[in-house]
Design a protein around this motif. Structure first.
Motif, PDB file in Angstrom:
ATOM      1  N   LEU A 130       0.830  -1.210   0.000  1.00 12.74           N
ATOM      2  CA  LEU A 130       0.000   0.000   0.000  1.00 12.74           C
ATOM      3  C   LEU A 130       0.862   1.257   0.000  1.00 12.74           C
ATOM      4  N   ALA A 131       1.942   1.237   0.767  1.00 16.56           N
ATOM      5  CA  ALA A 131       2.841   2.391   0.824  1.00 16.56           C
ATOM      6  C   ALA A 131       3.481   2.651  -0.535  1.00 16.56           C
ATOM      7  N   LYS A 132       3.971   1.592  -1.175  1.00 16.30           N
ATOM      8  CA  LYS A 132       4.591   1.756  -2.499  1.00 16.30           C
ATOM      9  C   LYS A 132       3.588   2.259  -3.525  1.00 16.30           C
TER      10      LYS A 132
ATOM     11  N   ASP B  80       8.483   7.242   6.558  1.00 15.12           N
ATOM     12  CA  ASP B  80       7.164   7.559   7.099  1.00 15.12           C
ATOM     13  C   ASP B  80       6.513   6.349   7.767  1.00 15.12           C
ATOM     14  N   ILE B  81       6.719   5.188   7.174  1.00 11.87           N
ATOM     15  CA  ILE B  81       6.170   3.963   7.758  1.00 11.87           C
ATOM     16  C   ILE B  81       6.840   3.673   9.102  1.00 11.87           C
ATOM     17  N   ILE B  82       8.163   3.809   9.143  1.00 12.21           N
ATOM     18  CA  ILE B  82       8.897   3.568  10.392  1.00 12.21           C
ATOM     19  C   ILE B  82       8.491   4.590  11.455  1.00 12.21           C
ATOM     20  N   SER B  83       8.288   5.837  11.052  1.00 13.24           N
ATOM     21  CA  SER B  83       7.829   6.864  12.000  1.00 13.24           C
ATOM     22  C   SER B  83       6.461   6.494  12.577  1.00 13.24           C
ATOM     23  N   ALA B  84       5.598   5.978  11.717  1.00 19.15           N
ATOM     24  CA  ALA B  84       4.272   5.564  12.186  1.00 19.15           C
ATOM     25  C   ALA B  84       4.404   4.400  13.175  1.00 19.15           C
ATOM     26  N   LEU B  85       5.294   3.457  12.884  1.00 18.19           N
ATOM     27  CA  LEU B  85       5.533   2.343  13.806  1.00 18.19           C
ATOM     28  C   LEU B  85       6.030   2.859  15.154  1.00 18.19           C
ATOM     29  N   ASP B  86       6.946   3.812  15.114  1.00 20.45           N
ATOM     30  CA  ASP B  86       7.468   4.398  16.343  1.00 20.45           C
ATOM     31  C   ASP B  86       6.347   5.015  17.177  1.00 20.45           C
ATOM     32  N   ILE B  87       5.442   5.695  16.506  1.00 20.64           N
ATOM     33  CA  ILE B  87       4.327   6.329  17.212  1.00 20.64           C
ATOM     34  C   ILE B  87       3.457   5.267  17.884  1.00 20.64           C
ATOM     35  N   TYR B  88       3.137   4.203  17.145  1.00 23.69           N
ATOM     36  CA  TYR B  88       2.286   3.159  17.706  1.00 23.69           C
ATOM     37  C   TYR B  88       2.964   2.382  18.818  1.00 23.69           C
TER      38      TYR B  88
ATOM     39  N   GLU C 231      12.990   5.932  19.217  1.00 24.95           N
ATOM     40  CA  GLU C 231      14.418   5.636  19.376  1.00 24.95           C
ATOM     41  C   GLU C 231      15.106   5.257  18.075  1.00 24.95           C
ATOM     42  N   TYR C 232      14.352   5.122  16.985  1.00 28.16           N
ATOM     43  CA  TYR C 232      14.950   4.706  15.728  1.00 28.16           C
ATOM     44  C   TYR C 232      15.356   5.932  14.918  1.00 28.16           C
ATOM     45  N   GLU C 233      16.514   5.863  14.314  1.00 30.36           N
ATOM     46  CA  GLU C 233      16.965   6.909  13.405  1.00 30.36           C
ATOM     47  C   GLU C 233      16.564   6.514  12.001  1.00 30.36           C
ATOM     48  N   CYS C 234      15.893   7.361  11.295  1.00 28.25           N
ATOM     49  CA  CYS C 234      15.482   7.088   9.937  1.00 28.25           C
ATOM     50  C   CYS C 234      16.289   7.952   8.979  1.00 28.25           C
ATOM     51  N   ASP C 235      16.757   7.315   7.925  1.00 25.90           N
ATOM     52  CA  ASP C 235      17.527   8.066   6.924  1.00 25.90           C
ATOM     53  C   ASP C 235      16.633   8.762   5.949  1.00 25.90           C
TER      54      ASP C 235
END
Length: 129
Positions: free
Chosen positions: A102-104, A112-120, A125-129
């Motif tokens: 769906l994201a692709k 953005d997906i990883i940021s959403a995971l972090d929120i949930y 604590e994750y650094e996203c490039d």
């Protein structure tokens, strides 16, 4: 042990029982070596045929969730927790595949997906490039 049966469900009753027990093992409501009610006791408690309970227990045993010891009863096995975790991981992987697809399709970045995971998860604590 709580077993809720839905007569309006299209899922056979023995599978509802089996799935309920697996869910309770996954949620640590049923613990390692904990005895399950006897087939007759559970049948009486939830007003279901002994044969239906027996079928559910047989499948649970065949899949490694419980072990039955003649004269002693049925017990949650150590392997059951491992099986539950493996099933949960498979389910998560299936959801991740859908999310990535769906994201692709909508040009949503991995970041953005990883940021959403972090929120949930309630963490950042994750650094996203």
């Amino acid at each position: 042990m709580k077993i809720v049966i839905s007569n309006s469900s299209s899922t056979p009753i023995y599978l509802q029982i089996k799935n309920s027990i697996i869910e309770q093992i996954s949620n640590n409501e049923l613990l390692l070596d904990e005895p399950l009610p006897s087939i007759r006791t559970l049948a009486s408690e939830i007003k279901i045929s002994v044969m239906t309970i027996k079928k559910a227990y047989e499948q649970l045993e065949a899949e490694g969730y419980i072990v039955t010891i003649q004269g002693k009863g049925s017990f949650v096995t150590a392997k059951s927790r491992e099986l539950s975790l493996e099933n949960a991981k498979k389910e998560i992987e299936n959801h991740i595949k859908k999310i990535v697809s769906l994201a692709k399709k909508n040009d949503i970045s991995k970041k953005d997906i990883i940021s959403a995971l972090d929120i949930y998860y309630g963490e950042n604590e994750y650094e996203c490039d």
